[in-house]
Write a protein that holds these residues in place. Structure first.
Motif, PDB file in Angstrom:
ATOM      1  N   PRO A  10       4.432   4.822  -6.528  1.00 24.54           N
ATOM      2  CA  PRO A  10       3.929   4.629  -5.512  1.00 24.54           C
ATOM      3  C   PRO A  10       4.767   4.082  -4.274  1.00 24.54           C
ATOM      4  O   PRO A  10       4.652   3.171  -3.485  1.00 24.54           O
ATOM      5  CB  PRO A  10       2.931   3.301  -5.776  1.00 24.54           C
ATOM      6  N   SER A  62      12.503  -0.144   6.350  1.00 19.17           N
ATOM      7  CA  SER A  62      11.660   0.174   5.501  1.00 19.17           C
ATOM      8  C   SER A  62      10.247  -0.514   5.823  1.00 19.17           C
ATOM      9  O   SER A  62      10.501  -1.259   6.756  1.00 19.17           O
ATOM     10  CB  SER A  62      11.968  -0.506   4.003  1.00 19.17           C
ATOM     11  N   GLY A  63       9.356  -0.532   4.993  1.00 22.30           N
ATOM     12  CA  GLY A  63       8.130  -1.096   5.601  1.00 22.30           C
ATOM     13  C   GLY A  63       7.779  -2.540   5.671  1.00 22.30           C
ATOM     14  O   GLY A  63       7.394  -3.172   6.732  1.00 22.30           O
ATOM     15  N   THR A  64       8.813  -3.211   4.877  1.00 23.62           N
ATOM     16  CA  THR A  64       8.644  -4.820   5.193  1.00 23.62           C
ATOM     17  C   THR A  64       9.296  -5.076   6.359  1.00 23.62           C
ATOM     18  O   THR A  64       9.000  -6.127   6.865  1.00 23.62           O
ATOM     19  CB  THR A  64       9.563  -5.214   3.896  1.00 23.62           C
ATOM     20  N   MET A  67       6.418  -5.418   8.549  1.00 23.73           N
ATOM     21  CA  MET A  67       5.544  -6.535   8.110  1.00 23.73           C
ATOM     22  C   MET A  67       6.262  -7.551   8.726  1.00 23.73           C
ATOM     23  O   MET A  67       5.441  -8.714   9.277  1.00 23.73           O
ATOM     24  CB  MET A  67       5.801  -6.621   6.445  1.00 23.73           C
ATOM     25  N   PHE A  89       2.398  -7.571  -2.978  1.00 26.22           N
ATOM     26  CA  PHE A  89       2.544  -7.466  -1.732  1.00 26.22           C
ATOM     27  C   PHE A  89       1.817  -8.546  -0.814  1.00 26.22           C
ATOM     28  O   PHE A  89       2.156  -8.914   0.185  1.00 26.22           O
ATOM     29  CB  PHE A  89       2.356  -6.019  -1.314  1.00 26.22           C
ATOM     30  N   ARG A  92       4.076 -11.266  -0.568  1.00 30.20           N
ATOM     31  CA  ARG A  92       5.224 -10.845   0.463  1.00 30.20           C
ATOM     32  C   ARG A  92       4.559 -11.461   1.781  1.00 30.20           C
ATOM     33  O   ARG A  92       5.398 -11.997   2.467  1.00 30.20           O
ATOM     34  CB  ARG A  92       5.662  -9.398   0.320  1.00 30.20           C
ATOM     35  N   GLN A 134      -3.280  -6.469   2.630  1.00 30.10           N
ATOM     36  CA  GLN A 134      -3.050  -5.189   2.258  1.00 30.10           C
ATOM     37  C   GLN A 134      -4.306  -4.535   2.245  1.00 30.10           C
ATOM     38  O   GLN A 134      -5.385  -4.593   1.757  1.00 30.10           O
ATOM     39  CB  GLN A 134      -2.592  -5.201   0.791  1.00 30.10           C
ATOM     40  N   THR A 136      -4.182  -1.626   0.311  1.00 34.02           N
ATOM     41  CA  THR A 136      -4.353  -0.979  -1.131  1.00 34.02           C
ATOM     42  C   THR A 136      -3.039  -2.030  -1.649  1.00 34.02           C
ATOM     43  O   THR A 136      -2.031  -1.781  -1.070  1.00 34.02           O
ATOM     44  CB  THR A 136      -4.100   0.229  -1.321  1.00 34.02           C
ATOM     45  N   SER A 138      -0.232  -2.469  -4.126  1.00 36.44           N
ATOM     46  CA  SER A 138       0.241  -1.256  -4.822  1.00 36.44           C
ATOM     47  C   SER A 138       0.780  -1.756  -6.006  1.00 36.44           C
ATOM     48  O   SER A 138       1.151  -1.133  -7.086  1.00 36.44           O
ATOM     49  CB  SER A 138       1.366  -0.613  -4.091  1.00 36.44           C
ATOM     50  N   ASP A 168      -1.295  -4.630   6.178  1.00 36.16           N
ATOM     51  CA  ASP A 168      -0.349  -3.578   5.537  1.00 36.16           C
ATOM     52  C   ASP A 168      -0.799  -2.458   4.912  1.00 36.16           C
ATOM     53  O   ASP A 168      -1.602  -2.607   3.673  1.00 36.16           O
ATOM     54  CB  ASP A 168       0.508  -4.412   4.458  1.00 36.16           C
ATOM     55  N   ILE A 170       0.672   0.351   4.204  1.00 35.32           N
ATOM     56  CA  ILE A 170       1.763   1.072   3.680  1.00 35.32           C
ATOM     57  C   ILE A 170       1.405   2.093   2.679  1.00 35.32           C
ATOM     58  O   ILE A 170       1.853   3.353   2.544  1.00 35.32           O
ATOM     59  CB  ILE A 170       2.988   0.231   3.324  1.00 35.32           C
ATOM     60  N   THR A 171       0.548   1.786   1.717  1.00 34.51           N
ATOM     61  CA  THR A 171       0.004   2.837   0.758  1.00 34.51           C
ATOM     62  C   THR A 171      -1.359   3.097   1.049  1.00 34.51           C
ATOM     63  O   THR A 171      -2.045   3.915   0.230  1.00 34.51           O
ATOM     64  CB  THR A 171       0.190   2.628  -0.687  1.00 34.51           C
ATOM     65  N   GLN A 193       8.097   6.645   3.122  1.00 42.09           N
ATOM     66  CA  GLN A 193       8.080   6.986   1.681  1.00 42.09           C
ATOM     67  C   GLN A 193       7.035   7.148   1.080  1.00 42.09           C
ATOM     68  O   GLN A 193       6.838   7.297  -0.185  1.00 42.09           O
ATOM     69  CB  GLN A 193       9.318   6.289   1.007  1.00 42.09           C
ATOM     70  N   LYS A 194       5.792   6.725   1.778  1.00 43.50           N
ATOM     71  CA  LYS A 194       4.528   6.998   1.037  1.00 43.50           C
ATOM     72  C   LYS A 194       3.805   8.225   1.380  1.00 43.50           C
ATOM     73  O   LYS A 194       4.232   9.303   0.960  1.00 43.50           O
ATOM     74  CB  LYS A 194       3.728   5.498   1.455  1.00 43.50           C
TER      75      LYS A 194
HETATM   76  C1  LIG Z   1       5.940   0.042  -0.498  1.00 36.68           C
HETATM   77  C2  LIG Z   1       5.016  -0.937   0.100  1.00 36.68           C
HETATM   78  C3  LIG Z   1       5.618  -1.745   0.874  1.00 36.68           C
HETATM   79  C4  LIG Z   1       6.917  -1.760   1.556  1.00 36.68           C
HETATM   80  O1  LIG Z   1       8.044  -1.875   0.778  1.00 36.68           O
HETATM   81  P1  LIG Z   1       9.380  -1.564   1.302  1.00 36.68           P
HETATM   82  O2  LIG Z   1      10.278  -1.429   0.420  1.00 36.68           O
HETATM   83  O3  LIG Z   1       9.888  -2.433   2.388  1.00 36.68           O
HETATM   84  O4  LIG Z   1       9.268  -0.205   2.136  1.00 36.68           O
HETATM   85  C5  LIG Z   1       4.840  -2.852   1.375  1.00 36.68           C
HETATM   86  N1  LIG Z   1       3.588  -2.892   0.989  1.00 36.68           N
HETATM   87  C6  LIG Z   1       2.871  -2.028   0.126  1.00 36.68           C
HETATM   88  C7  LIG Z   1       1.637  -2.427  -0.212  1.00 36.68           C
HETATM   89  C8  LIG Z   1       3.772  -1.254  -0.528  1.00 36.68           C
HETATM   90  O5  LIG Z   1       3.299  -0.269  -1.173  1.00 36.68           O
END
Ligand SMILES: *Cc1c(COP(=O)(O)O)cnc(C)c1O
Length: 393
Positions: A10, A62-64, A67, A89, A92, A134, A136, A138, A168, A170-171, A193-194
């Motif tokens: 994912p 990256s996505g974080t 966030m 997540f 996080r 979130q 979803t 992941s 979030d 991201i997915t 990257q998703k």
């Molecule tokens: C992949 C993902 C992230 C982001 O992770 P990075 O490694 O920072 O790109 C955040 N939340 C979810 C739900 C994810 O699947």
């Protein structure tokens, strides 16, 4: 047999070949008309992909990173925030909010479950500055009811300073229907990257007017991720700092591909991508259950990925290892304390029928060997075939 290396994780997800070519050949400097044109095209495409009238930004991180920006830009130390968490997540969000000095209230659900709306209703008070969740999760394969949560948050008395909803996705984006503006989501976040089928390195999102206003008063420290600075630069078709230029070229190609999926309409292409993920997920769930395996998040499974509990007596670390060594398929293990207990097969972005049927055929062998039990070969594939044929009939 020959083994092709295939990602079923994912994120990162399989790369779109057209995006790879575009990335390899892009060499423009970022302060040029060339890049400004690309940047403008990407921002417009991202806006359509998210399906919003709010301002969108694309950050090189990256996505974080996005966030973190949605904590540092929207809160002040001592602010009360509500984190809805049912996995790694979600955790996080808690860590990020604490890192910026917020007072964190949580609604938690066990791994594999989703958030209880009743509990959200109970904990939601007008003092809460932000709700973080979130779309979803992941790490567990669960989908959260963002629409239901948004209704509760937006139902609050509209008193200052109000409560912002930060998702979030991201997915979630590209795998799940999310009506950002109608539901009143203040910040929604995606990652390159998703579902957008390019390598890690870009985070994107949409920000509401309410959230922009909050930023004027929020006092948490920020520098690289100062969203107001990015917005000012974006108005001039630039980024505040050096962007990941080749990833922008890849993203433009990926957005073109999604537009083609929708016969020239990007929103329709995104909906087709979501339908694709939903069907891959439904086929996978049917296949997994036909093998006698248990879903890890059976009550609210996401289309983004399918998390499967390791069968009794088998360790998911060994299952993932077999997938990789025997078939070249990279399937994700459980994260942190879930390591060994589950494995995750993604449906985010560039997956098709043959990927789905193929990974289920491999799963039949992997489970037979991991458990030592007899497996009726074809049972998972057959169940997936039934789902597929009903869906396309
Ligand atoms: C992949 C993902 C992230 C982001 O992770 P990075 O490694 O920072 O790109 C955040 N939340 C979810 C739900 C994810 O699947």
């Amino acid at each position: 047999m020959l083994k092709k290396n295939r990602l079923f994780t994912p994120g990162p997800t399989p790369l779109l070949p057209q995006a790879q070519t575009a990335m390899a050949s892009y060499g423009a400097h970022h302060r040029t008309a060339d890049f400004r044109a690309l940047f403008t095209r990407v921002l417009a495409g991202v806006k359509e992909f998210i399906g919003t009238n709010n301002d969108v930004l694309v950050l090189s991180s990256s996505g974080t990173g996005f966030m973190e920006a949605s904590v540092s830009n929207l809160t002040s130390p001592g602010d009360l925030v509500l984190v809805l968490t049912a996995g790694k997540f979600g955790e996080r969000w808690t860590s990020l909010a604490k890192a910026f000095g917020c007072v964190v209230e949580t609604v938690t659900a066990p791994y594999g479950e989703t958030i209880s709306l009743d509990e959200v209703r109970r904990k939601l008070t007008p003092e809460i500055r932000c709700v973080y969740v979130q779309a979803t999760e992941s790490s567990t394969g669960a989908r959260h009811d963002v629409e239901g949560i948004a209704k509760l948050v937006r139902g609050l008395p509209d008193s200052l300073p109000g409560t912002l909803l930060v998702v979030d996705a991201i997915t979630g984006l590209g795998t799940t229907h999310l009506d950002v503006d109608a539901w009143g989501i203040d910040v929604i976040i995606g990652g390159s990257q998703k579902a957008l089928m390019i390598p890690p390195g870009l985070a994107y999102g949409a920000i509401s007017e309410r959230a922009w206003q909050r930023m004027e008063r929020a006092k948490s420290p920020r520098y690289y991720f100062d969203l107001r600075k990015e917005r000012k630069s974006a108005a001039k078709a630039e980024t505040a700092y050096t962007p990941a230029t080749s990833l922008f070229a890849g993203l433009a190609a990926a957005l073109d591909y999604v537009r083609q999926m929708g016969d020239g309409n990007l929103a329709a292409g995104r909906d087709a991508l979501i339908a694709n993920a939903e069907l891959c997920a439904a086929m996978t769930r049917a296949g997994v259950e036909a093998l006698g395996l248990k879903l890890f998040a059976p009550r609210s499974p996401a289309a983004a990925l399918t998390a499967v509990a390791a069968p009794a007596g088998a360790d998911s670390t060994a299952i993932c290892k077999r997938f990789r060594e025997q078939f070249g398929a990279v399937v994700a293990n459980g994260q942190a304390e879930m390591k060994g207990q589950l494995f995750r097969i993604a449906h985010i972005g560039y997956y098709d029928y043959l990927d789905t049927v193929g990974v289920l055929a491999a799963l039949e062998h992997v489970i037979a060997e991991a458990t030592g039990n007899a497996v009726e070969f074809g049972c998972a594939v057959r169940a997936a075939q039934e789902v597929y044929s009903k869906a396309v009939r």
